[in-house]
Design a protein around this motif. Structure first.
Motif, PDB file in Angstrom:
ATOM      1  N   HIS A  84       0.847  -1.191   0.000  1.00 51.37           N
ATOM      2  CA  HIS A  84       0.000   0.000   0.000  1.00 51.37           C
ATOM      3  C   HIS A  84       0.883   1.242   0.000  1.00 51.37           C
ATOM      4  O   HIS A  84       1.865   1.323   0.744  1.00 51.37           O
ATOM      5  N   LYS A 142       0.091   4.253 -11.187  1.00 44.96           N
ATOM      6  CA  LYS A 142      -0.947   4.517 -10.205  1.00 44.96           C
ATOM      7  C   LYS A 142      -0.386   4.300  -8.809  1.00 44.96           C
ATOM      8  O   LYS A 142       0.555   3.530  -8.602  1.00 44.96           O
ATOM      9  N   THR A 143      -0.984   5.000  -7.831  1.00 44.52           N
ATOM     10  CA  THR A 143      -0.619   4.830  -6.432  1.00 44.52           C
ATOM     11  C   THR A 143      -1.551   3.803  -5.812  1.00 44.52           C
ATOM     12  O   THR A 143      -2.773   3.899  -5.946  1.00 44.52           O
ATOM     13  N   ALA A 145      -3.735   2.371  -3.214  1.00 45.71           N
ATOM     14  CA  ALA A 145      -4.501   3.029  -2.156  1.00 45.71           C
ATOM     15  C   ALA A 145      -4.255   2.373  -0.801  1.00 45.71           C
ATOM     16  O   ALA A 145      -3.856   1.207  -0.728  1.00 45.71           O
ATOM     17  N   PRO A 146      -4.508   3.113   0.282  1.00 41.35           N
ATOM     18  CA  PRO A 146      -4.384   2.519   1.624  1.00 41.35           C
ATOM     19  C   PRO A 146      -5.311   1.314   1.769  1.00 41.35           C
ATOM     20  O   PRO A 146      -6.315   1.191   1.063  1.00 41.35           O
ATOM     21  N   GLN A 148      -8.085  -1.167   2.697  1.00 45.05           N
ATOM     22  CA  GLN A 148      -9.509  -1.041   3.002  1.00 45.05           C
ATOM     23  C   GLN A 148     -10.103  -2.429   3.149  1.00 45.05           C
ATOM     24  O   GLN A 148      -9.687  -3.366   2.454  1.00 45.05           O
ATOM     25  N   GLU A 151     -10.985  -4.978   0.095  1.00 42.15           N
ATOM     26  CA  GLU A 151     -10.309  -4.511  -1.112  1.00 42.15           C
ATOM     27  C   GLU A 151     -10.017  -5.681  -2.059  1.00 42.15           C
ATOM     28  O   GLU A 151      -9.839  -6.820  -1.628  1.00 42.15           O
TER      29      GLU A 151
END
Length: 262
Positions: A84, A142-143, A145-146, A148, A151
């Motif tokens: 992440h 792309k980054t 995402a944190p 979740q 996910e």
């Protein structure tokens, strides 16, 4: 088909033969031929006709038809694993396995935008047409995402490449890539006596587990306890069959002692 009256035709071993009968002075007869095309027909198809007469010799005539076989292909590559917050860069190689140029090339990714490029054109010229045997390269970053709950893991990206042939028809191709998100984690639990008398030696048990999805090399696993007289000592790795790595689900037990001298 469409034979003139008095004309008989037959096909043998792929050769069409027609008996046109008599043709009067200044007159003509015609035979219309239809032939389907397949992938084996791609490129130039030559056709030659010959005519013979009983009273005026013979003649031949030929013509060629180019059969278009437009096609596009795309291959996507990217990281196999990420954490992440990482920047994940994907690369798309677009090629033309057909036999005619394609224009208006577009490349899109359902999980990454914007796609940039072409950053390179190899195997041909640098014009605006994707020619057969050329390879155009595109990229997208792309980054991640944190974390979740729920996910998608792995991340499955699908790229679509589209081009237009010289007749205005669009040709498309897709490719997918999987990137697994890693979640390294370690947990430790410590147990020992609830009470003690000054001067007693206190024995502690420290149990570490790996609740994540990443293995750690055994030499990188270090357990410390500042209250113990000596560094904790590994007692058992339980049912661990891969002693060289601390794998997800593993349970290792250490022990150490501390004194209560005042």
């Amino acid at each position: 088909d469409g034979q003139d009256q008095g004309t008989t035709c037959s096909i043998s071993a792929g050769v069409l033969t027609c008996d046109l009968g008599a043709i009067g002075a200044g007159a003509s007869k015609a035979v219309h031929i239809s032939s389907p095309t397949t992938a084996a027909s791609c490129g130039t198809v030559d056709n030659t006709a010959s005519v013979t007469t009983s009273n005026d010799g013979s003649d031949t005539a030929g013509d060629s038809t180019f059969v278009d076989c437009p096609a596009i292909a795309v291959v996507k590559s990217g990281p196999a694993t990420v954490y992440h917050g990482d920047q994940a860069t994907y690369t798309f190689k677009v090629t033309n396995p057909g036999n005619v140029p394609l224009t208006a090339i577009t490349v899109s990714d359902d999980r990454c935008a914007p796609v940039t490029g072409p950053t390179a054109k190899a195997g041909g010229n640098q014009d605006a047409a994707l020619d057969p045997a050329e390879t155009w390269t595109y990229t997208c970053t792309k980054t991640i995402a944190p974390h979740q709950a729920g996910e998608a893991n792995p991340i499955v990206n699908t790229v679509t490449a589209t081009g237009t042939d010289r007749h205005g028809e669009k040709r498309s191709a897709k490719d997918s890539h999987e990137t697994r998100i890693l979640h390294p984690a370690i947990d430790i639990e410590k147990t020992g006596p609830a009470t003690a008398t000054v001067g007693d030696v206190l024995d502690y048990t420290l149990t570490i587990t790996n609740p994540g999805d990443v293995a750690f090399p055994a030499q990188n696993v270090v357990v410390t306890d500042p209250k113990c007289m000596e560094p904790p000592v590994l007692q058992t790795k339980g049912a661990d069959a891969t002693r060289g790595t601390f794998d997800p689900g593993d349970r290792w037990t250490y022990s150490c002692s501390a004194d209560t001298a005042g």
